[in-house]
Design an enzyme around this catalytic site. Sequence first.
Site, PDB file in Angstrom:
ATOM      1  N   ASP A  26      22.170  17.137   7.187  1.00  0.00           N
ATOM      2  CA  ASP A  26      22.781  18.237   8.271  1.00  0.00           C
ATOM      3  C   ASP A  26      23.484  17.287   9.347  1.00  0.00           C
ATOM      4  O   ASP A  26      22.906  16.526   9.911  1.00  0.00           O
ATOM      5  CB  ASP A  26      21.437  18.586   8.975  1.00  0.00           C
ATOM      6  N   PHE A  69      15.805  19.706  13.983  1.00  0.00           N
ATOM      7  CA  PHE A  69      16.646  20.831  14.125  1.00  0.00           C
ATOM      8  C   PHE A  69      17.537  21.412  13.217  1.00  0.00           C
ATOM      9  O   PHE A  69      18.411  20.519  13.074  1.00  0.00           O
ATOM     10  CB  PHE A  69      17.213  20.560  15.776  1.00  0.00           C
ATOM     11  N   LYS A 118      29.717  21.578  14.500  1.00  0.00           N
ATOM     12  CA  LYS A 118      29.919  21.265  16.076  1.00  0.00           C
ATOM     13  C   LYS A 118      31.562  20.623  16.175  1.00  0.00           C
ATOM     14  O   LYS A 118      32.250  21.394  16.696  1.00  0.00           O
ATOM     15  CB  LYS A 118      28.877  20.382  16.526  1.00  0.00           C
TER      16      LYS A 118
HETATM   17  C1  LIG Z   1      23.579  22.186  16.822  1.00  0.00           C
HETATM   18  C2  LIG Z   1      22.773  21.636  15.291  1.00  0.00           C
HETATM   19  C3  LIG Z   1      22.606  22.952  14.585  1.00  0.00           C
HETATM   20  C4  LIG Z   1      22.809  24.406  14.921  1.00  0.00           C
HETATM   21  O1  LIG Z   1      24.372  24.768  14.814  1.00  0.00           O
HETATM   22  P1  LIG Z   1      24.803  26.299  15.632  1.00  0.00           P
HETATM   23  O2  LIG Z   1      26.180  25.996  15.546  1.00  0.00           O
HETATM   24  O3  LIG Z   1      24.105  26.332  16.948  1.00  0.00           O
HETATM   25  O4  LIG Z   1      24.270  26.943  14.571  1.00  0.00           O
HETATM   26  C5  LIG Z   1      22.253  22.684  13.162  1.00  0.00           C
HETATM   27  N1  LIG Z   1      21.703  21.446  12.945  1.00  0.00           N
HETATM   28  C6  LIG Z   1      21.961  20.214  13.890  1.00  0.00           C
HETATM   29  C7  LIG Z   1      21.727  18.862  13.610  1.00  0.00           C
HETATM   30  C8  LIG Z   1      22.488  20.777  14.996  1.00  0.00           C
HETATM   31  O5  LIG Z   1      22.710  19.756  16.040  1.00  0.00           O
END
Ligand SMILES: *Cc1c(COP(=O)(O)O)cnc(C)c1O
Length: 389
Positions: A224, A139, A253
């Site tokens: 990521d 994701f 986050k």
């Molecule tokens: C939450 C998340 C995102 C997206 O972050 P947003 O602030 O909602 O755009 C991208 N990558 C990972 C691994 C995430 O957990």
Amino acid sequence: MENFEAAKSRDLTYIMHTYGRSDICLVAGQGSEVTDSEGKRYIDFTSGIGVNSLGFCDPDWAEAVAGQAGKLQHISNLYYTLPDGELAETLCTRTGYARAFFGNSGAEANEAAIKLARKYSFDKYGTGRDKIVTLVNSFHGRTVTTLAATGQEVFHNFFFPFTGGFDYVPAGDLEALKAACGEDTCGVMLEFIQGEGGVVPLDQDYVKAVAAFCKEKDILLIADEVQTGIGRTGTLLASEQFGVQPDLTTLAKGLGGGLPIGACLCTEALADVMGPSSHGSTFGGNPVCCAGANVVLKKLDGAFLAEVREKGEWVRKEIADAGYNVTGLGMMIGILPKKGTSAEIRTKAEAAGLLVLTAKERVRLLPPLNISWEDLKEGVKILLKTLDA
Ligand SMILES: *Cc1c(COP(=O)(O)O)cnc(C)c1O
């Protein structure tokens, strides 16, 4: 708002129905406890999806944020300001990266990394080397490009055409990754622990082999760490525990402790890839968000991180001893229920005064990194009772 029903009905009238919400309206929090509109108290094992690293309204964080809001809340990137430079210096010094770009979310941090990887390749090799390989079940965000980067078919719907140039390989399959990375490939993007995908960690040997392969082919490795970063797994970055230094790391986050901020960190070799006007964000590096992030990073010292590991290990042992399959690292924890779905467990836990998350079939816990032992123990007790019921 008088009560819960009035608040809910107003939201349903005026806010697009993109979220499946619990029937709870939260109004105030302190530490790892939060109260709803009816005065009911909950222990929070969600941190607002890994965002409130220091729990609700940490006094030092709130003071720094309020202080900055009363001093200079925004001026744009046409000028220098102080909090963003301090944050970039701290992040680079503590992670070994050379430079940061600040945006406002995880998706934007990933967009910055994707743009950087493509420009690096364009500058060096010209056109046609723009493919980014990501992992099945990953994701990476909700923009049209980061949805394309996300390796889950359910996300590749409705919003056609998606950004091209992405390919997906199963996590852990090195040969599939090598086969997918051709002359046209400029990047590989992965999460060390797939968060939304169900708290699924990658194998360390696999990660090291991917990093070595990328280095050999001059393919940029993009980590990521939007969810795994900023102490969530017990080290500032999860990459420390996987023994690799990716070319790019994205954060969001937990970075701002509750305020919207994302960052893309790059190595020295990539420091000048994004030159003037190649990228930007009106809100990027906002002084108030950066002031909050600076407090988060100050608190996340060695002793703090050791305690995150200790608490995470304790939770995983308690849950495993009760006979459940547990995954994750540090305070990023996934639990497979034996009875009922993860969504059902979440609803039952809420009724019992505990907020938890789900990730696919797992119950997911992302407690505030500084949760007290008292709240942690009470929360785990409620959770086990709910899982066993
Ligand atoms: C939450 C998340 C995102 C997206 O972050 P947003 O602030 O909602 O755009 C991208 N990558 C990972 C691994 C995430 O957990």
